[in-house]
Motif scaffolding. Structure first.
Motif, short mmCIF file in Angstrom:
data_model
loop_
_atom_site.label_atom_id
_atom_site.label_comp_id
_atom_site.label_asym_id
_atom_site.label_seq_id
_atom_site.Cartn_x
_atom_site.Cartn_y
_atom_site.Cartn_z
N ASP A 34 -28.77 12.48 -41.84
CA ASP A 34 -27.46 12.36 -41.23
C ASP A 34 -26.67 11.28 -41.94
O ASP A 34 -27.23 10.45 -42.67
CB ASP A 34 -27.59 12.02 -39.74
N LEU A 35 -25.39 11.26 -41.72
CA LEU A 35 -24.55 10.15 -42.18
C LEU A 35 -24.75 8.99 -41.21
O LEU A 35 -25.08 9.21 -40.05
CB LEU A 35 -23.08 10.58 -42.16
N PRO A 36 -24.54 7.75 -41.65
CA PRO A 36 -24.51 6.65 -40.68
C PRO A 36 -23.40 6.96 -39.68
O PRO A 36 -22.24 7.09 -40.05
CB PRO A 36 -24.18 5.42 -41.52
N VAL A 50 -16.88 3.06 -37.10
CA VAL A 50 -17.48 3.39 -38.40
C VAL A 50 -18.15 2.14 -38.98
O VAL A 50 -19.31 2.20 -39.43
CB VAL A 50 -16.43 3.93 -39.40
N LYS A 51 -17.45 1.03 -38.97
CA LYS A 51 -17.99 -0.23 -39.51
C LYS A 51 -19.25 -0.65 -38.76
O LYS A 51 -20.25 -1.05 -39.36
CB LYS A 51 -16.94 -1.34 -39.44
N ARG A 52 -19.20 -0.58 -37.44
CA ARG A 52 -20.34 -1.00 -36.62
C ARG A 52 -21.55 -0.10 -36.87
O ARG A 52 -22.67 -0.57 -37.06
CB ARG A 52 -19.97 -0.97 -35.13
N GLU A 53 -21.33 1.21 -36.91
CA GLU A 53 -22.44 2.13 -37.13
C GLU A 53 -23.06 1.97 -38.52
O GLU A 53 -24.28 2.03 -38.66
CB GLU A 53 -21.99 3.58 -36.90
N ILE A 60 -25.15 -2.37 -43.77
CA ILE A 60 -24.10 -2.57 -44.78
C ILE A 60 -22.75 -2.83 -44.13
O ILE A 60 -22.49 -2.38 -43.01
CB ILE A 60 -23.98 -1.35 -45.72
N ASP A 61 -21.91 -3.53 -44.87
CA ASP A 61 -20.51 -3.70 -44.51
C ASP A 61 -19.74 -2.66 -45.30
O ASP A 61 -20.02 -2.44 -46.49
CB ASP A 61 -20.01 -5.10 -44.88
N VAL A 62 -18.78 -2.00 -44.64
CA VAL A 62 -17.99 -0.98 -45.33
C VAL A 62 -16.51 -1.20 -45.14
O VAL A 62 -16.07 -1.77 -44.14
CB VAL A 62 -18.36 0.45 -44.87
N ASN A 98 -18.88 -6.57 -49.70
CA ASN A 98 -19.60 -7.84 -49.49
C ASN A 98 -21.00 -7.86 -50.08
O ASN A 98 -21.88 -8.56 -49.58
CB ASN A 98 -19.67 -8.18 -47.99
N HIS A 99 -21.23 -7.05 -51.11
CA HIS A 99 -22.52 -7.02 -51.81
C HIS A 99 -23.68 -6.73 -50.88
O HIS A 99 -24.81 -7.18 -51.11
CB HIS A 99 -22.76 -8.34 -52.57
N THR A 100 -23.44 -5.97 -49.81
CA THR A 100 -24.52 -5.61 -48.91
C THR A 100 -25.30 -4.44 -49.50
O THR A 100 -24.75 -3.61 -50.23
CB THR A 100 -23.99 -5.25 -47.51
#
Length: 159
Positions: A34-36, A50-53, A60-62, A98-100
């Motif tokens: 699945d997608l995050p 979206v960011k939280r998931e 990761i930070d997106v 953020n280089h995550t």
């Protein structure tokens, strides 16, 4: 208050002809990809979801980009194969910031076993939670987006 449609948010992250997916060992279906993604919470915008998931499921930070797809699951039209909750999933093109580095979280979702970069060319070889593989493959080649208009970001003329 309960609503008749659940709203979910998902991140489509494509880099170097690979897509970032979460992997689950479903007790009934076996290994599914699945997608995050996940449901929005009260007082949370769809882009914040979206960011939280992405953070919760892949560490990761997106940066959330344009809306790519809207997927609807209507239980009565699908013999309730994924349950009884009518669901809309909004899928956004995202970039890792953020280089995550994607990894399995310390406390993953139930049955989540992995976070994996999968070559786009191999999508048809895995079982996705919803059979989105052909759409994701096409999207990786022919990006097309839908604008998300957020009321709070509109400039309103002063009356």
């Amino acid at each position: 208050m309960q609503f008749h449609i659940r709203v979910r948010a998902a991140a489509i992250i494509i880099e170097n002809n690979k897509i970032l997916l979460t992997v689950y060992n479903d007790p009934i279906r076996g290994i599914v990809y699945d997608l995050p993604a996940g449901g929005t919470e009260p007082k949370e915008s769809i882009t914040d979801a979206v960011k939280r998931e992405a953070k919760e499921e892949a560490c990761i930070d997106v940066e959330v980009g344009p809306l790519a797809f809207v997927y609807e699951y209507t239980p009565h039209l699908n013999l309730e194969k994924f349950g009884k909750i009518h669901t809309l999933v909004m899928m956004f093109e995202c970039k890792i910031i953020n280089h995550t580095t994607p990894k399995l979280p310390e406390n993953p979702d139930s049955n989540q076993i992995e976070v994996k970069w999968l070559p786009i060319s191999e999508l048809q070889n895995v079982e996705m939670y919803a059979n989105m593989s052909p759409y994701l493959q096409d999207y990786s080649i022919n990006r097309r987006n839908i604008d998300l208009i957020e009321e709070h970001k509109l400039n309103h003329p002063i009356r």
